[in-house]
Design a protein around this motif. Structure first.
Motif, short mmCIF file in Angstrom:
data_model
loop_
_atom_site.label_atom_id
_atom_site.label_comp_id
_atom_site.label_asym_id
_atom_site.label_seq_id
_atom_site.Cartn_x
_atom_site.Cartn_y
_atom_site.Cartn_z
N MET A 1 78.17 -50.82 21.60
CA MET A 1 77.82 -49.98 22.72
C MET A 1 77.74 -48.53 22.23
SD MET A 1 80.48 -49.24 25.87
CE MET A 1 81.94 -49.09 24.89
N ILE A 2 76.75 -47.81 22.66
CA ILE A 2 76.60 -46.40 22.30
C ILE A 2 77.54 -45.57 23.17
CG2 ILE A 2 75.04 -44.41 22.29
CD1 ILE A 2 74.41 -46.35 20.08
N VAL A 3 78.38 -44.78 22.51
CA VAL A 3 79.32 -43.91 23.21
C VAL A 3 78.76 -42.49 23.25
CG1 VAL A 3 81.66 -42.96 23.19
CG2 VAL A 3 81.29 -45.34 22.54
N CYS A 4 78.13 -42.07 22.17
CA CYS A 4 77.56 -40.72 22.08
C CYS A 4 76.06 -40.86 21.83
CB CYS A 4 78.23 -39.95 20.95
SG CYS A 4 77.50 -38.33 20.65
N SER A 5 75.27 -40.59 22.85
CA SER A 5 73.82 -40.72 22.70
C SER A 5 73.22 -39.55 21.91
CB SER A 5 73.13 -40.86 24.06
OG SER A 5 73.45 -39.76 24.88
N CYS A 6 73.84 -38.39 21.95
CA CYS A 6 73.32 -37.24 21.19
C CYS A 6 73.36 -37.50 19.69
CB CYS A 6 74.12 -35.98 21.50
SG CYS A 6 73.99 -35.40 23.20
N ASN A 7 74.41 -38.15 19.23
CA ASN A 7 74.59 -38.43 17.81
C ASN A 7 74.42 -39.91 17.47
OD1 ASN A 7 75.37 -35.75 16.77
ND2 ASN A 7 77.07 -35.99 18.20
N ALA A 8 74.06 -40.70 18.45
CA ALA A 8 73.87 -42.14 18.29
C ALA A 8 75.11 -42.80 17.68
CB ALA A 8 72.63 -42.45 17.47
N LEU A 9 76.29 -42.45 18.20
CA LEU A 9 77.54 -43.05 17.72
C LEU A 9 77.90 -44.24 18.61
CD1 LEU A 9 79.77 -39.90 17.09
CD2 LEU A 9 78.42 -41.20 15.44
N SER A 10 78.14 -45.35 17.96
CA SER A 10 78.55 -46.54 18.70
C SER A 10 80.07 -46.64 18.70
CB SER A 10 77.96 -47.79 18.04
OG SER A 10 78.60 -48.03 16.80
N HIS A 11 80.58 -47.56 19.48
CA HIS A 11 82.03 -47.77 19.48
C HIS A 11 82.51 -48.22 18.11
CE1 HIS A 11 80.61 -51.87 20.20
NE2 HIS A 11 81.83 -52.30 19.92
N LYS A 12 81.67 -48.91 17.35
CA LYS A 12 82.02 -49.34 16.00
C LYS A 12 82.16 -48.13 15.08
CE LYS A 12 82.01 -53.83 16.49
NZ LYS A 12 83.19 -54.63 16.32
N ILE A 14 83.04 -45.16 15.99
CA ILE A 14 84.26 -44.49 16.42
C ILE A 14 85.49 -45.26 15.92
CG2 ILE A 14 85.63 -43.81 18.44
CD1 ILE A 14 82.86 -43.23 19.80
N GLU A 15 85.45 -46.57 16.02
CA GLU A 15 86.57 -47.39 15.53
C GLU A 15 86.74 -47.23 14.03
OE1 GLU A 15 85.65 -51.29 16.98
OE2 GLU A 15 86.21 -50.78 19.04
N SER A 16 85.64 -47.14 13.30
CA SER A 16 85.72 -46.94 11.84
C SER A 16 86.38 -45.61 11.52
CB SER A 16 84.33 -46.97 11.21
OG SER A 16 83.76 -48.23 11.30
N ALA A 17 86.01 -44.57 12.25
CA ALA A 17 86.61 -43.25 12.03
C ALA A 17 88.10 -43.28 12.35
CB ALA A 17 85.90 -42.20 12.88
N ILE A 18 88.47 -43.99 13.42
CA ILE A 18 89.88 -44.11 13.79
C ILE A 18 90.65 -44.86 12.70
CG2 ILE A 18 91.49 -45.14 15.44
CD1 ILE A 18 89.31 -44.57 17.61
N ASP A 19 90.07 -45.95 12.21
CA ASP A 19 90.71 -46.73 11.15
C ASP A 19 90.88 -45.89 9.88
OD1 ASP A 19 90.89 -48.93 12.79
OD2 ASP A 19 89.10 -49.92 11.96
N ALA A 20 89.98 -44.92 9.69
CA ALA A 20 90.06 -44.03 8.52
C ALA A 20 91.03 -42.87 8.74
CB ALA A 20 88.68 -43.51 8.17
N GLY A 21 91.63 -42.81 9.95
CA GLY A 21 92.65 -41.79 10.19
C GLY A 21 92.33 -40.76 11.25
N VAL A 46 88.11 -40.26 23.70
CA VAL A 46 89.54 -40.12 23.96
C VAL A 46 90.12 -41.45 24.42
CG1 VAL A 46 91.24 -39.00 25.46
CG2 VAL A 46 89.45 -37.64 24.38
N CYS A 47 89.39 -42.17 25.25
CA CYS A 47 89.85 -43.48 25.72
C CYS A 47 89.99 -44.44 24.55
CB CYS A 47 88.86 -44.03 26.75
SG CYS A 47 89.33 -45.62 27.43
N LEU A 48 89.00 -44.49 23.66
CA LEU A 48 89.07 -45.36 22.48
C LEU A 48 90.20 -44.93 21.55
CD1 LEU A 48 85.27 -45.79 21.73
CD2 LEU A 48 86.84 -47.56 22.54
N LEU A 49 90.39 -43.63 21.40
CA LEU A 49 91.49 -43.13 20.57
C LEU A 49 92.84 -43.55 21.12
CD1 LEU A 49 90.29 -39.52 19.70
CD2 LEU A 49 91.05 -41.23 18.06
N ARG A 50 93.04 -43.35 22.41
CA ARG A 50 94.32 -43.73 23.03
C ARG A 50 94.59 -45.21 22.87
NH1 ARG A 50 93.70 -40.23 28.50
NH2 ARG A 50 94.46 -38.27 27.66
N GLN A 51 93.56 -46.00 23.10
CA GLN A 51 93.71 -47.44 22.99
C GLN A 51 94.06 -47.84 21.55
OE1 GLN A 51 90.17 -49.66 23.91
NE2 GLN A 51 91.34 -51.49 24.43
#
Length: 79
Positions: A1-12, A14-21, A46-51
């Motif tokens: 799912m696309i979370v950021c349409s301006c930068n075409a960032l998907s939830h994947k 974002i999850e990769s960035a979170i996994d990287a710290g 923020v929701c994905l980060l909290r989760q």
């Protein structure tokens, strides 16, 4: 799912960035080599980060509970 349409960032992404710290939206943007534009994606990030952080906390607690040995197992037995 696309979370950021301006930068075409998907939830994947974002999850990769979170996994990287990543622990803040700015960390996610930095990890993905982009920057906030309109800001509409920040609440979703923020929701994905909290989760993710909550899941990590629960996993660490579970691991620490299973790695604790009973006191008798820590004591050497000499015969």
């Amino acid at each position: 799912m696309i979370v950021c349409s301006c930068n075409a960032l998907s939830h994947k992404d974002i999850e990769s960035a979170i996994d990287a710290g990543a622990s803040r939206p700015s960390d996610i943007y930095t990890a993905r080599k982009c920057r906030a534009q309109c800001g509409n994606c920040v609440p979703g990030m923020v929701c994905l980060l909290r989760q993710a952080l909550q899941n990590r906390k629960h996993m660490q607690a579970a691991v620490s509970q299973t790695s604790v040995l009973p006191a008798a197992a820590n004591q050497a037995v000499y015969l």
